[in-house]
Scaffold this active site. Structure first.
Site, PDB file in Angstrom:
ATOM      1  N   GLU A  47       0.835  -1.215   0.000  1.00  0.00           N
ATOM      2  CA  GLU A  47       0.000   0.000   0.000  1.00  0.00           C
ATOM      3  C   GLU A  47       0.865   1.258   0.000  1.00  0.00           C
ATOM      4  O   GLU A  47       0.477   2.288  -0.554  1.00  0.00           O
ATOM      5  CB  GLU A  47      -0.971  -0.010   1.181  1.00  0.00           C
TER       6      GLU A  47
ATOM      7  N   HIS B 228       1.579   2.195  -3.533  1.00  0.00           N
ATOM      8  CA  HIS B 228       0.486   2.998  -4.107  1.00  0.00           C
ATOM      9  C   HIS B 228       0.549   4.443  -3.592  1.00  0.00           C
ATOM     10  O   HIS B 228       0.344   5.391  -4.345  1.00  0.00           O
ATOM     11  CB  HIS B 228      -0.868   2.395  -3.707  1.00  0.00           C
TER      12      HIS B 228
ATOM     13  N   GLU C 248      -0.568  -0.367  -9.934  1.00  0.00           N
ATOM     14  CA  GLU C 248      -0.171  -1.643  -9.341  1.00  0.00           C
ATOM     15  C   GLU C 248       1.325  -1.902  -9.554  1.00  0.00           C
ATOM     16  O   GLU C 248       1.957  -2.580  -8.747  1.00  0.00           O
ATOM     17  CB  GLU C 248      -1.012  -2.779  -9.944  1.00  0.00           C
TER      18      GLU C 248
END
Lengths: 500, 500
Positions: free
Chosen positions: A264, A267, A293
């Site tokens: 995460e 991202h 991604e």
């Protein structure tokens, strides 16, 4: 002209803020909302969705875009203003194709389906969602029909991976599969790695602290974000100054929180790296699912599961978990976190077999949309593909077709290809970064991520969605999307690990 | 007619949800938002304010209210439908009086003023806000002028305490002051109580756990709420299923978190107790500032600072803080948490002198609005009143006129009277509850709050804003607002404590 541009920006900024307010409602729902807040939250999310859609399809935006069209043509295509107008127009025209009443009906169906799935999965009962899924398939086809297309899945793919189509993804995935399957087979023949060292008891608090330390050093900016706990980890954004991540912790599995958190963070580094000039505009988001991604996977796998990374961090991890890891050599730990084992659940899959999971879903989506496969036959088709592609079998649908939320909360079609595109791109971008800065692996061995992060910011992150995914890939990596660096990376890494 | 009523409810429900989405933005800003989220959050709050105001003043609501007017008249006044239409009309007509552009300008001025105050207070520099405050006074007067009134402050008071006016509050406060001042004087002559036992080191985690245990037993429903940390404690609501509270903890002062938490719980019990039938309507909120504050003060003071309460809880508190309180007798602890001491800061004030602080602000608000006092002379006027009313003096404005946020984040006028009305009402309602259930004090001595909570739910909470404050007070307590039970309560409690 400047007046019109400013008026357009005002409208876009309101649409941006409305969208992000919806994101906060979602974040709160997943992190802190008490149980009985759910009913009102559903209403609030529906209402914000409606208002956001109204704002995004406000005819005033259309008029302003028309009036600005000659101004746009007078500018270099990659100037801020031209990019803004182009991307806003693309979004506006896309939003306008789908009637608001259809959207509302479909969204409400998705919500119902999600609630049915929440019950069906633990009950291992596909029949509870079969009717819903049939309707979802209808909705997905109808939605796609609002857009021109060659293949019925193309508009759904384009939704998250602009410019990709069945015609481009299919051969790409076939190529990847052809090279992956023999490698997986060879690796499987070597027998299983012992990963018991990461399956001991690791207290939550220590795992949490260690994760925080790692992502701080990676460059996650806590003045512009925070980490919280959820059932399913995710990254969300309320502005470029507020990019939050969530994770989950399992005390009997050290890898769960650690790699979810790093994933995460990947991202989030992308979103935190977007040029602040883009704040409040449709340029202030990632270029596509696949490109997004690529960053979560790059940081999770190419960095976070690399040997060099743990040369630096393993002594610290051992100090944190002296009893559990004190006597475990780095090599054993490295092998444990890179264990390959064909399995049933996508989100638990290792780096090597993960793409086989994704490609099964992609193919099934196309079969459903093309009418080759009926929803009622989906569970069996799923099992057959797992047997043939991964060599695993489980009669329970909760470990099969019920395992992923995607089809139960959105379209059938376009939901999965981004994961594998991301894996492919992660290696392609990392390769480019290493060509520019050959010392990056050495720096990572010393716990330094500045050069890598800097290259990514400069060549990828800052641009947000200013460029189309394909232009961005070309610009940043020097070539179109290619599977080569990814295959080379996997072959080298797992070839060494499994001596094949 | 049912169609029109349903359409009205749909509109009102959207207005309700929009308002509550704004509340979530505020809650997040005060609890979890990272530093750099502030700029976008300001925009988001402004936007939600605008959208909420548009929805609340939507002419469709006006038309529906007109069309429903004869239906309303055909119903008993306290039926749900008649109450809904009446309260919705009051709100609609009130919202409609003030032009949206004026509201937007004023709100944006309030935001600027707040930011100026955030800098002025720690800098102890009134000059940084003087101009802002002069403009705030103008805005407050202009706002009031949109409404019919006898006194310019009346519309501002009515804003939070419907039905109250300068003409009713002034004599009420004069009466209270006349009886309070001699009591404060007598108490002060007795010399200070030693409260060092609550000023030791109390670890945050233990304070937090103890507070949770207390408010659970009081009846705060954690399935419909949660407790978080903030700089300034508050209660907020996103629906009747999601009523949250916040508190702050000081490790060198045991009373801070404890009584703040109980105070906010009082507010929350009120909101959680509103009839679920009112969800999504303007009836789903407290009747007024004063009635709301009566519940926070009832639970904080009449219950939480009572001897009986601590007969039950003190042994538990001692067990939690063995080292700090093990040798401190209950009597000393009880005296410590009820220490009376005239002081400079309202929020730190004891139960007895608190109202003197409030009345100073109320009088100064009237002087400012009446033009008797200029903003530039406010700091001196403030000091003079503290000297004469409380016998304390401090040359620093940070401990004077800069201490409260209210005038720097909203109107001058109507901001304070609710606190003292709440104190007065807390005793009036408690008195009525005891007449109905004389065993309540005994139950509290056993840590049982069911009868008290039940009486309050049945006679106050469930009604939300269905009745006007004065009707509700009459209905629940059997008499109009009266200062007698409050004075009697203070005289008995502090008479015993200080033997005067």
């Amino acid at each position: 002209m400047q007046d019109k541009l400013n008026e357009l920006k005002r409208h876009l900024s309101e649409a941006y803020d409305l969208w992000n307010i919806g994101a906060l409602l979602n974040w709160d729902q997943s992190t802190f909302m008490p149980k009985n807040g759910a009913a009102a939250r559903g209403r609030q999310l529906g209402l914000m969705g409606k208002i956001t859609h109204e704002k995004r399809t406000d005819p005033k935006i259309g008029r302003l875009l028309d009036e600005l069209s000659s101004y746009e043509k007078s500018l270099p295509a990659d100037s801020f203003d031209a990019s803004l107008i182009r991307v806003a127009r693309r979004q506006y025209e896309k939003d306008l194709r789908v009637p608001a009443s259809f959207m509302a009906k479909m969204m409400s169906h998705f919500t119902d389906t999600y609630h049915a799935w929440v019950e069906a999965r633990p009950a291992n009962d596909f029949s509870k969602v079969q009717n819903h899924l049939e309707k979802t398939l209808d909705f997905s086809r109808q939605y796609a029909e609002f857009f021109p297309h060659d293949h019925i899945a193309d508009p759904l793919i384009d939704e998250s991976d602009e410019g990709m189509t069945v015609a481009t993804v299919r051969p790409l995935f076939a190529d990847l599969r052809n090279q992956l399957v023999p490698l997986v087979k060879k690796v499987a023949e070597q027998g299983a790695i012992d990963d018991s060292c990461v399956m001991k008891h690791f207290p939550e608090k220590d795992q949490w602290e260690f994760g925080l330390q790692v992502i701080k050093q990676m460059g996650y900016d806590f003045d512009r974000g925070r980490l919280d706990k959820t059932h399913h980890p995710f990254m969300t954004k309320f502005s470029l100054g507020d990019v939050r991540i969530t994770t989950r912790v399992k005390e009997n599995n050290l890898t769960e929180a650690l790699f979810s958190t790093i994933h995460e963070t990947g991202h989030a580094l992308y979103e935190q790296g977007i040029s602040m000039d883009f704040e409040g505009t449709p340029l202030a988001e990632g270029a596509s699912s696949g490109v997004h991604e690529s960053q979560s996977r790059l940081w999770e796998n190419l960095v976070g599961r690399s040997y060099g990374f743990w040369e630096h961090y393993y002594p610290k991890l051992q100090a944190t978990f002296k009893e559990q890891l004190g006597n475990v050599p780095l090599d054993s730990f490295y092998r444990a976190i890179n264990k390959v084992e064909p399995s049933l659940i996508r989100t638990d899959a290792d780096e090597l077999t993960y793409n086989l999971h994704v490609m099964i879903r992609f193919d099934l989506e196309l079969d459903l949309l093309e009418g080759k496969l009926a929803v009622k036959d989906l569970p069996e088709a799923w099992r057959a593909r797992y047997k043939s592609d991964l060599g695993v079998f489980d009669p329970r649908d909760e470990n099969g077709v019920l395992q992923d939320v995607h089809w139960y909360a959105g379209y059938i079609g376009g939901a999965f290809q981004g994961y594998t595109l991301g894996n492919i791109l992660s290696a392609q971008f990392y390769d480019a970064a290493l060509r520019a800065n050959p010392s990056i692996p050495n720096q990572i061995r010393n716990g330094e991520f500045g050069s890598l992060h800097g290259w990514l910011k400069e060549n990828l992150y800052q641009y947000g969605s200013q460029y189309s995914p394909s232009d961005l890939i070309q610009k940043a990596s020097g070539s179109p999307l290619t599977v080569k660096p990814y295959i080379a990376y996997l072959q080298e890494k797992f070839g060494n690990l499994y001596r094949v």
